[in-house]
Design a protein around this motif. Structure first.
Motif, PDB file in Angstrom:
ATOM      1  N   SER A   1       0.814  -1.188  -0.119  1.00 52.38           N
ATOM      2  CA  SER A   1       0.039   0.167   0.021  1.00 52.38           C
ATOM      3  C   SER A   1       0.728   1.319  -0.159  1.00 52.38           C
ATOM      4  O   SER A   1       2.176   1.125   0.218  1.00 52.38           O
ATOM      5  CB  SER A   1      -0.892  -0.044   1.332  1.00 52.38           C
TER       6      SER A   1
ATOM      7  N   ALA B   1      -8.292   8.776  -4.352  1.00 53.19           N
ATOM      8  CA  ALA B   1      -9.541   8.387  -4.804  1.00 53.19           C
ATOM      9  C   ALA B   1      -9.841   7.430  -5.669  1.00 53.19           C
ATOM     10  O   ALA B   1     -10.466   6.130  -5.790  1.00 53.19           O
ATOM     11  CB  ALA B   1     -10.358   9.460  -5.118  1.00 53.19           C
ATOM     12  N   ASN B   2      -8.903   7.435  -6.720  1.00 52.51           N
ATOM     13  CA  ASN B   2      -8.669   6.535  -7.644  1.00 52.51           C
ATOM     14  C   ASN B   2      -8.220   5.079  -7.347  1.00 52.51           C
ATOM     15  O   ASN B   2      -8.841   4.129  -7.684  1.00 52.51           O
ATOM     16  CB  ASN B   2      -7.802   7.054  -8.947  1.00 52.51           C
ATOM     17  N   LEU B   3      -7.395   5.084  -6.328  1.00 54.53           N
ATOM     18  CA  LEU B   3      -6.531   4.065  -5.996  1.00 54.53           C
ATOM     19  C   LEU B   3      -7.440   2.984  -5.165  1.00 54.53           C
ATOM     20  O   LEU B   3      -7.744   1.820  -4.904  1.00 54.53           O
ATOM     21  CB  LEU B   3      -5.367   4.161  -5.227  1.00 54.53           C
ATOM     22  N   GLY B   4      -8.386   3.934  -4.067  1.00 52.05           N
ATOM     23  CA  GLY B   4      -9.305   3.461  -3.022  1.00 52.05           C
ATOM     24  C   GLY B   4      -8.355   3.253  -1.857  1.00 52.05           C
ATOM     25  O   GLY B   4      -7.127   3.021  -1.887  1.00 52.05           O
ATOM     26  N   ASP B   5      -9.316   2.860  -0.939  1.00 49.87           N
ATOM     27  CA  ASP B   5      -8.827   2.537   0.629  1.00 49.87           C
ATOM     28  C   ASP B   5      -7.981   1.349   0.728  1.00 49.87           C
ATOM     29  O   ASP B   5      -6.913   1.493   1.593  1.00 49.87           O
ATOM     30  CB  ASP B   5     -10.055   2.655   1.225  1.00 49.87           C
ATOM     31  N   ALA B   6      -8.254   0.267  -0.178  1.00 53.29           N
ATOM     32  CA  ALA B   6      -7.524  -0.937  -0.117  1.00 53.29           C
ATOM     33  C   ALA B   6      -5.781  -0.569  -0.302  1.00 53.29           C
ATOM     34  O   ALA B   6      -4.822  -1.065   0.260  1.00 53.29           O
ATOM     35  CB  ALA B   6      -7.822  -1.949  -0.945  1.00 53.29           C
ATOM     36  N   SER B   7      -5.794   0.352  -1.368  1.00 50.89           N
ATOM     37  CA  SER B   7      -4.331   0.372  -1.770  1.00 50.89           C
ATOM     38  C   SER B   7      -3.635   1.868  -1.129  1.00 50.89           C
ATOM     39  O   SER B   7      -2.262   1.844  -1.006  1.00 50.89           O
ATOM     40  CB  SER B   7      -4.136   0.530  -3.286  1.00 50.89           C
ATOM     41  N   CYS B   8      -4.383   2.667  -1.036  1.00 55.04           N
ATOM     42  CA  CYS B   8      -3.935   4.100  -0.460  1.00 55.04           C
ATOM     43  C   CYS B   8      -4.317   4.120   1.020  1.00 55.04           C
ATOM     44  O   CYS B   8      -5.744   4.136   1.292  1.00 55.04           O
ATOM     45  CB  CYS B   8      -4.435   5.334  -1.288  1.00 55.04           C
TER      46      CYS B   8
ATOM     47  N   THR C   1     -14.880   9.770  -1.642  1.00 55.28           N
ATOM     48  CA  THR C   1     -14.568   8.569  -2.312  1.00 55.28           C
ATOM     49  C   THR C   1     -13.346   8.065  -1.503  1.00 55.28           C
ATOM     50  O   THR C   1     -13.592   6.690  -1.035  1.00 55.28           O
ATOM     51  CB  THR C   1     -14.123   8.646  -3.641  1.00 55.28           C
ATOM     52  N   PHE C   2     -12.271   8.719  -1.179  1.00 56.70           N
ATOM     53  CA  PHE C   2     -11.240   8.184  -0.131  1.00 56.70           C
ATOM     54  C   PHE C   2     -11.828   8.430   0.969  1.00 56.70           C
ATOM     55  O   PHE C   2     -11.689   9.635   1.557  1.00 56.70           O
ATOM     56  CB  PHE C   2      -9.906   8.935  -0.620  1.00 56.70           C
ATOM     57  N   THR C   3     -11.864   7.504   1.898  1.00 58.15           N
ATOM     58  CA  THR C   3     -12.461   7.614   3.259  1.00 58.15           C
ATOM     59  C   THR C   3     -11.200   7.297   4.325  1.00 58.15           C
ATOM     60  O   THR C   3     -11.465   7.247   5.395  1.00 58.15           O
ATOM     61  CB  THR C   3     -13.378   6.509   3.472  1.00 58.15           C
TER      62      THR C   3
END
Length: 406
Positions: free
Chosen positions: A152, A170-177, A303-305
């Protein structure tokens, strides 16, 4: 062929692309030769990556030894640092050094020259935040998460780099960022009235884009109109900006580093000027006059939380100190999980006061459970000035301020 007063001719554009690519490939080879053989023991390394179908050369820097970079046992996310408009990966060197020194444990840090800046290629493209977000997302996926195998990332950005970092998160998402650090970030912040209007009268950028894909109706997301005069005028505009600002760069940098002007040194000024003289640079600089609307930070943060840290230089002479303080207050109220630190620094706190920003980042990573520490780990101590400014920004009583300073 297109009219000369509207845009480059098709032939001219193709020649530009060919010549500029050859020039930047030669620059890359020269820098690779100058840096010599890397045995993996250096704490700072220059690397290159090719992006997209055009194979554009992108320079990035990596800190930490090769062994540390390849250590898959660490649960600490890799830090990816994104510079502002006109800057480069080199502006993060002081912060990277401070992070490694204060942490005392393996830490993987990357800083990338955005396409069109630093010593990365400057092809004849239409530069927008959306192009840069796509490039940075691919860099994280291909280089950091892919080639180097990190699980990550935590993204950090300054100025326009902060806005880009928010979009990439936001594009990568919480799992990767796993986190976001915004140093005097650019980006639109909508107040409650604007949000209500947007909700009632328009869809978000993401929703409008999806509607185009679903309905094949381009009217759902109208094309952004280019500036009058087309590419020829845009190139000329960029060249004029460079010529006018070039002799002022040292003075402007001192103004943007008001607390520690010594860090706005000759090396920084020379690097900015060198990069601005590359083939294709005028097109990139001119793009600042035609950047299309971007999704708001409100939308990106919805989107990014994950957790967000905002080390905000209070004495920002780009936006003005009052504006810097008000934006810090706005960012703190956008949603839960946003930590704001108001610092005695200017527009580039990561480079002007790197020890303070590094301590804030490490303390925040630790508090969020993102920082792995071994037996040799050190305790993070935030410099007194940062603590006092943070307490003052929060409206703490005077006795608390005195306790923080003691």
């Amino acid at each position: 062929l297109k009219s000369f007063d509207v845009a480059r001719s098709d032939v001219g554009a193709l020649l530009d692309v060919a010549e500029w690519r050859d020039w930047h490939d030669a620059l890359r080879r020269r820098r690779q030769a100058a840096h010599g053989h890397d045995d993996g023991s250096s704490l700072s390394r220059e690397r290159w990556w090719r992006w997209g179908a055009g194979g554009y050369s992108v320079r990035y820097r990596a800190w930490g030894t090769q062994q540390q970079q390849e250590d898959r046992s660490s649960s600490t996310p890799a830090l990816v640092l994104i510079h502002g408009f006109g800057a480069s990966a080199d502006q993060w060197e002081r912060l990277a050094g401070a992070l490694l020194a204060q942490h005392g444990e393996p830490l993987s840090i990357y800083a990338v020259d955005i396409l069109g800046f630093g010593v990365s290629a400057k092809p004849g493209l239409s530069y927008t935040q959306h192009l840069w977000e796509a490039m940075l997302g691919a860099f994280c996926a291909d280089v950091v998460l892919g080639e180097n195998g990190h699980a990550s990332v935590v993204l950090a950005g300054n100025s326009i780099g902060g806005g880009l970092a928010a979009g990439v998160a936001a594009n990568l998402g919480d799992a990767s960022c796993k986190g976001l650090v915004l140093c005097n970030t650019a980006g639109v912040i909508l107040d409650r009235n604007q949000l209500d209007t947007a909700a009632n009268e328009a869809l978000t950028v993401a929703e409008r884009t999806l509607n185009v894909l679903k309905t094949n109706d381009d009217a759902a997301l109208p094309a952004f109109e280019p500036p009058p005069g087309g590419q020829v005028l845009l190139d000329a505009f960029g060249a004029v900006i460079i010529d006018v600002l070039a002799p002022q760069i040292p003075t402007l940098l001192k103004r943007y580093y008001p607390i520690n002007p010594d860090n706005a040194d000759d090396a920084l000024a020379a690097a900015i000027l060198r990069d601005a003289r590359d083939p294709g640079a005028a097109n990139v600089i001119g793009s600042g006059a035609k950047l299309p609307p971007q999704r708001s930070l409100n939308e990106a943060f919805a989107t990014f939380t994950g957790p967000i840290l905002v080390p905000q230089g209070e004495f920002d002479n780009v936006s003005g100190p009052e504006r810097a303080r008000s934006r810090a207050e706005q960012l703190a109220t956008l949603r839960d999980g946003i930590t704001v630190r108001l610092l005695e620094s200017g527009h580039c706190p990561h480079d002007e006061t790197p020890d303070v920003v590094a301590a804030e980042i490490l303390r925040w990573l630790d508090a969020e459970g993102l920082l792995q520490r071994g037996a040799g780990g050190t305790t993070v101590t935030v410099p007194t000035a940062a603590v006092v400014q943070d307490a003052a920004a929060a409206g703490a009583p005077q006795d608390q301020l005195q306790a923080a300073a003691s």
